[in-house]
Every structure is written in structure tokens, then in C-alpha cells.
Design a protein around this motif. Structure first.
Motif, PDB file in Angstrom:
ATOM      1  N   GLY A   1       5.266  16.618 -10.366  1.00 17.69           N
ATOM      2  CA  GLY A   1       5.740  15.923 -10.799  1.00 17.69           C
ATOM      3  C   GLY A   1       7.065  15.019 -10.701  1.00 17.69           C
ATOM      4  N   ARG A   2       7.034  14.938  -9.236  1.00 14.56           N
ATOM      5  CA  ARG A   2       8.447  13.660  -8.982  1.00 14.56           C
ATOM      6  C   ARG A   2       7.426  12.543  -7.684  1.00 14.56           C
ATOM      7  NH1 ARG A   2      12.143  15.629  -5.635  1.00 14.56           N
ATOM      8  NH2 ARG A   2      11.116  17.509  -4.581  1.00 14.56           N
ATOM      9  N   PHE A   3       6.187  13.567  -7.246  1.00 10.87           N
ATOM     10  CA  PHE A   3       6.329  12.797  -6.613  1.00 10.87           C
ATOM     11  C   PHE A   3       4.602  12.173  -6.653  1.00 10.87           C
ATOM     12  CE2 PHE A   3       8.444  13.844  -1.941  1.00 10.87           C
ATOM     13  CZ  PHE A   3       9.398  13.390  -2.619  1.00 10.87           C
ATOM     14  N   THR A   4       4.213  10.727  -6.326  1.00  9.04           N
ATOM     15  CA  THR A   4       2.894  10.230  -6.454  1.00  9.04           C
ATOM     16  C   THR A   4       1.757  10.244  -5.484  1.00  9.04           C
ATOM     17  OG1 THR A   4       3.344   9.966  -8.767  1.00  9.04           O
ATOM     18  CG2 THR A   4       1.338   9.056  -8.309  1.00  9.04           C
ATOM     19  N   ILE A   5       1.163  10.211  -5.244  1.00 11.67           N
ATOM     20  CA  ILE A   5       0.289   9.846  -3.777  1.00 11.67           C
ATOM     21  C   ILE A   5      -0.326   8.874  -4.433  1.00 11.67           C
ATOM     22  CG2 ILE A   5      -1.623  11.776  -3.595  1.00 11.67           C
ATOM     23  CD1 ILE A   5      -1.016  10.689  -0.784  1.00 11.67           C
ATOM     24  N   SER A   6      -1.318   7.653  -4.298  1.00 10.65           N
ATOM     25  CA  SER A   6      -2.197   6.963  -4.726  1.00 10.65           C
ATOM     26  C   SER A   6      -2.230   5.973  -3.293  1.00 10.65           C
ATOM     27  CB  SER A   6      -2.041   5.564  -5.270  1.00 10.65           C
ATOM     28  OG  SER A   6      -0.155   4.835  -5.246  1.00 10.65           O
ATOM     29  N   ARG A   7      -3.659   5.241  -3.192  1.00 11.08           N
ATOM     30  CA  ARG A   7      -4.108   4.366  -2.383  1.00 11.08           C
ATOM     31  C   ARG A   7      -4.775   3.074  -2.993  1.00 11.08           C
ATOM     32  NH1 ARG A   7      -9.639   8.494  -0.718  1.00 11.08           N
ATOM     33  NH2 ARG A   7     -10.551   7.278  -1.873  1.00 11.08           N
ATOM     34  N   ASP A   8      -4.855   1.955  -2.102  1.00 11.05           N
ATOM     35  CA  ASP A   8      -5.450   0.431  -2.507  1.00 11.05           C
ATOM     36  C   ASP A   8      -6.346   1.009  -1.387  1.00 11.05           C
ATOM     37  OD1 ASP A   8      -6.460  -2.117  -2.372  1.00 11.05           O
ATOM     38  OD2 ASP A   8      -3.685  -2.503  -3.129  1.00 11.05           O
ATOM     39  N   ASP A   9      -7.726   0.842  -2.008  1.00 11.04           N
ATOM     40  CA  ASP A   9      -8.606   1.090  -0.674  1.00 11.04           C
ATOM     41  C   ASP A   9      -8.916  -0.582  -0.516  1.00 11.04           C
ATOM     42  OD1 ASP A   9     -10.281   3.075  -2.502  1.00 11.04           O
ATOM     43  OD2 ASP A   9      -9.353   3.542  -0.956  1.00 11.04           O
ATOM     44  N   ALA A  10      -8.164  -1.529  -1.102  1.00  9.16           N
ATOM     45  CA  ALA A  10      -8.534  -3.096  -0.750  1.00  9.16           C
ATOM     46  C   ALA A  10      -7.846  -3.404   0.108  1.00  9.16           C
ATOM     47  CB  ALA A  10      -8.469  -4.031  -1.457  1.00  9.16           C
ATOM     48  N   LYS A  11      -6.444  -3.233   0.017  1.00 13.36           N
ATOM     49  CA  LYS A  11      -5.565  -3.215   1.008  1.00 13.36           C
ATOM     50  C   LYS A  11      -6.079  -2.255   2.033  1.00 13.36           C
ATOM     51  CE  LYS A  11      -2.634  -5.136  -2.290  1.00 13.36           C
ATOM     52  NZ  LYS A  11      -1.149  -5.874  -2.719  1.00 13.36           N
TER      53      LYS A  11
END
Length: 126
Positions: free
Chosen positions: A65-75
Motif C-alpha cells: 500500500g505504500r511501495f510500488t515495484i515496476s519494471r521497464d523491459d525496454a530500458k
């Protein structure tokens, strides 16, 4: 594979930071990527992960609820957006890449990861 974490710093409680982890040497789209953190005298603690090709995200209860993980595969870059930071979030944060099928199952354990970044310090002042 080399992982380079950045974005740590000093922030007041309630503030935000975004960590980045740039991967070189291997496209990480198929693999599990995670963030862990560690404070002196304590074991490394799971924070969040993005699971394999599914992209499913999972979080430790302490950051949900406070942290968000994400990824940019192109980068080839992994991110951790941290909001509503607390003093308890103070730690060295590490990014990691898991290149085996076990990584998708045991993503919450540091043994499931094959490659680690150097760590970036996050300090939250109260």
C-alpha cells in the motif's frame, strides 16, 4: 549480469523516494526481479518482487500500500516507488535478479536470486 542500484537518500518521514536498478548484460524480461533491504545486525529482508514473465507483483506486508515495484523491459530497469516513508524503512536497499524457475516460487528468499546490486542507502528522518 550487472545490477546498478541508485536513488537512495535522506528524506523526512511521510516523504517519497524512487529507487532504480539498471541491469546490463542480460535482458531481464523473463526473470524475477526483487528488492530487499537490510539494517545493521539484521538479516536481509524481502520488500517486493516482480515475478517472471507474468509480471505479477508481490509485497511484504510492511510495505504493502505504500511501495510500488515496476519494471521497464525496454530500458532493463527495475523501480521501487516508496511513498509515506517511515523511520522503520531506513535501510540499505538491494535489487536482485533471479534467473531460475525457483526464483518464481521462492521470490521472498534471498537464496532465490543469482545476481545482486551494490545497495543504496535510504534514510528516513522522523
Amino acid at each position: 549480469v550487472q545490477l546498478q542500484a541508485s536513488g537512495g537518500g535522506l528524506v523526512q518521514a511521510g516523504g517519497s523516494l524512487r529507487l532504480s536498478c539498471a541491469a546490463s548484460g542480460r535482458a531481464f524480461r523473463s526473470w524475477t526481479m526483487g528488492w530487499f533491504r537490510q539494517t545493521p545486525g539484521k538479516e536481509r529482508e524481502f520488500v517486493a518482487a516482480v515475478i517472471g514473465t507474468s509480471g505479477r507483483t508481490v509485497y511484504a506486508n510492511s510495505v504493502k500500500g505504500r511501495f510500488t515495484i515496476s519494471r521497464d523491459d525496454a530500458k532493463n530497469t527495475l523501480y521501487l516507488q516508496m511513498n509515506s516513508l517511515k523511520s522503520a524503512d531506513t535501510a540499505v536497499y538491494y535489487c536482485a535478479l533471479g534467473a531460475t524457475s525457483d526464483s518464481r516460487v521462492y521470490y521472498y528468499t534471498d537464496a532465490a536470486y543469482n545476481y545482486w546490486g551494490q545497495g543504496t542507502q535510504v534514510t528516513v528522518s522522523s
